[in-house]
Design a protein around this motif. Structure first.
Motif, PDB file in Angstrom:
ATOM      1  N   ASP A   1      -4.458  10.282  -4.047  1.00  0.00           N
ATOM      2  CA  ASP A   1      -4.737   9.522  -2.829  1.00  0.00           C
ATOM      3  C   ASP A   1      -3.800   9.962  -1.700  1.00  0.00           C
ATOM      4  O   ASP A   1      -4.225  10.195  -0.556  1.00  0.00           O
TER       5      ASP A   1
ATOM      6  N   GLN B   1      -0.221   4.617   1.695  1.00  0.00           N
ATOM      7  CA  GLN B   1      -0.129   4.646   3.147  1.00  0.00           C
ATOM      8  C   GLN B   1       1.318   4.688   3.609  1.00  0.00           C
ATOM      9  O   GLN B   1       1.661   5.381   4.573  1.00  0.00           O
TER      10      GLN B   1
ATOM     11  N   THR C   1       2.620   8.263   3.119  1.00  0.00           N
ATOM     12  CA  THR C   1       2.016   9.133   4.132  1.00  0.00           C
ATOM     13  C   THR C   1       2.661   8.910   5.495  1.00  0.00           C
ATOM     14  O   THR C   1       3.067   9.864   6.174  1.00  0.00           O
ATOM     15  N   ASP C   2       2.769   7.659   5.892  1.00  0.00           N
ATOM     16  CA  ASP C   2       3.351   7.339   7.200  1.00  0.00           C
ATOM     17  C   ASP C   2       4.806   7.778   7.272  1.00  0.00           C
ATOM     18  O   ASP C   2       5.257   8.301   8.311  1.00  0.00           O
TER      19      ASP C   2
ATOM     20  N   ARG D   1      -4.756  11.747   1.885  1.00  0.00           N
ATOM     21  CA  ARG D   1      -4.382  11.154   3.175  1.00  0.00           C
ATOM     22  C   ARG D   1      -3.580  12.142   4.019  1.00  0.00           C
ATOM     23  O   ARG D   1      -3.766  12.227   5.237  1.00  0.00           O
TER      24      ARG D   1
ATOM     25  N   ASP E   1       0.864  -1.179   0.000  1.00  0.00           N
ATOM     26  CA  ASP E   1       0.000   0.000   0.000  1.00  0.00           C
ATOM     27  C   ASP E   1       0.905   1.236   0.000  1.00  0.00           C
ATOM     28  O   ASP E   1       1.220   1.804   1.042  1.00  0.00           O
TER      29      ASP E   1
END
Length: 396
Positions: A263, A25, A28-29, A267, A22
């Motif tokens: 996306d 994600q 973003t993390d 996020r 992913d």
């Protein structure tokens, strides 16, 4: 206190990406964790950039030399194929060439000279001058090239690419003949079936060949522009932008990824309340001053980016203002006058003398080049880059 820092570019470390991860994600993390660990704040209009390599890896966009061979054979006939204007690169082209050779009985390899499209030299301009060779018109056989110039190894890699490519083709059970020329039509006495391997001039080359009587002409973007027996592919760019993965596979340029950048943007907005821009970047567009190599071997710097990165800079040249419009001012008065000029600048400065000398390039090309230099191509482990303050100016 007045802010004293402008643009900052940070390499952000992340995990090794595998197919199916992913990525939205993970990116973003990684950005959030970096901000926390290094105690810096995130802002509106920060730019989060992701190297195209991890996007393609997450997509599993790989192909084998056998898939390349099958596509080449079907599209160019599988007999004698002219392979013209390839760049000289073990990473970028050698594995593609292996697949091409497996899809033909003979390859007539036509190399541009004195250098390839991105600046890798086979011979120097001084050597051409001394030998009385005109690169615009003269076609050199391999024997003539060796007679005049001998062996010329790449200054950085130590590879004689004429020999390297010839040996690679032969290892695949394919005959090879090498010529050097810069007029695409020079290949036609040898074969009417041609694969043009240039990157940024490919459409012109194809047009010239078809007008001169070539029967079948493909660009690299025409090879693997659809899946072959389940292989990876790139609908828009084919083999353009591909890199060596193993000795028998290539990683292709990432497929459609505008959904990915949007996306990630969404996020990050949800996590921070900040509206950041997001882009995917490949090779930066800059030239090495020593080796004369132009870095851009990808078809574009950025295959996907959010809408806020469209356009070009709209900037005033501060030294022009200081030397002309405000030549009679100094100190705080000069600073205030320039700040006021920036605040009142036109929305479009094209043709304005006060903007001359500012970089007339697209934002994605400029920022992508900055990111490519920041992340590097080796073992830094920073496939994500955070650029802050890029859209600030002295008046902010």
């Amino acid at each position: 206190m007045e802010r004293k820092v402008g643009t900052v570019s940070r390499g952000i470390r992340g995990p090794i990406i595998r197919q199916g991860d992913d990525l939205a994600q993970i990116v973003t993390d990684s950005v959030l964790q970096a901000a926390e660990s290094e105690s810096f704040e995130l802002h509106d209009r920060d730019v989060v950039a992701i190297t195209e390599s991890i996007v393609a890896r997450s997509q599993g966009n790989y192909a084998s030399v056998d898939a390349i061979a099958q596509d080449v054979k079907e599209k160019l006939g599988g007999e004698t194929i002219g392979v013209i204007f390839p760049i000289l690169s073990r990473n970028r082209f050698a594995i593609c060439l292996r697949g091409i050779a497996k899809g033909a009985k003979k390859i007539v390899l036509m190399l541009s000279y004195p250098s390839d499209e991105v600046g890798n030299a086979l011979v120097s301009l001084d050597q051409l001058d001394e030998a009385g060779i005109n690169p615009y018109s003269d076609v050199l056989t391999l024997a003539r090239y060796r007679e005049l110039f001998g062996e010329n190894k790449h200054p950085f890699t130590g590879v004689d690419y004429v020999q390297y490519y010839s040996d690679l083709i032969k290892e695949c059970g394919c005959d090879v003949e090498v010529i050097l020329a810069n007029d695409a039509r020079a290949i036609l006495p040898y074969t009417k079936n041609v694969l043009t391997c240039d990157i940024h001039t490919r459409k012109r080359t194809k047009r010239i060949l078809l007008a001169a009587g070539a029967e079948r002409v493909c660009n690299l973007e025409d090879i693997l522009n659809a899946s072959v027996d389940g292989s990876g592919y790139n609908e828009r760019y084919g083999l353009l932008g591909s890199n060596k993965a193993t000795e028998y596979t290539v990683k292709l340029f990432p497929n459609e990824c505008f959904d990915l950048v949007e996306d990630i943007q969404e996020r990050l907005l949800k996590a921070t309340g900040k509206h950041m821009e997001v882009m995917v970047y490949g090779d930066g567009a800059f030239k090495d001053p020593v080796g004369k190599i132009w870095e851009l071997a990808d078809p574009v710097v950025s295959p996907a980016y959010t809408k806020g990165l469209e356009g070009t800079p709209n900037e005033l040249k501060l030294k022009y203002l200081a030397d002309n419009d405000f030549a009679n001012l100094t100190g705080e008065a000069l600073k205030q006058a320039i700040e006021e000029a920036i605040r009142k600048k036109d929305a479009d400065l094209v043709g304005n003398m006060a903007s001359q000398g500012t970089t007339p390039r697209r934002l994605t090309d400029l920022i992508g080049s900055l990111c490519d230099l920041t992340s590097g191509s080796g073992d830094k482990g920073t496939p994500i880059v955070l650029v802050q303050g890029y859209f600030d100016n002295l008046a902010d």
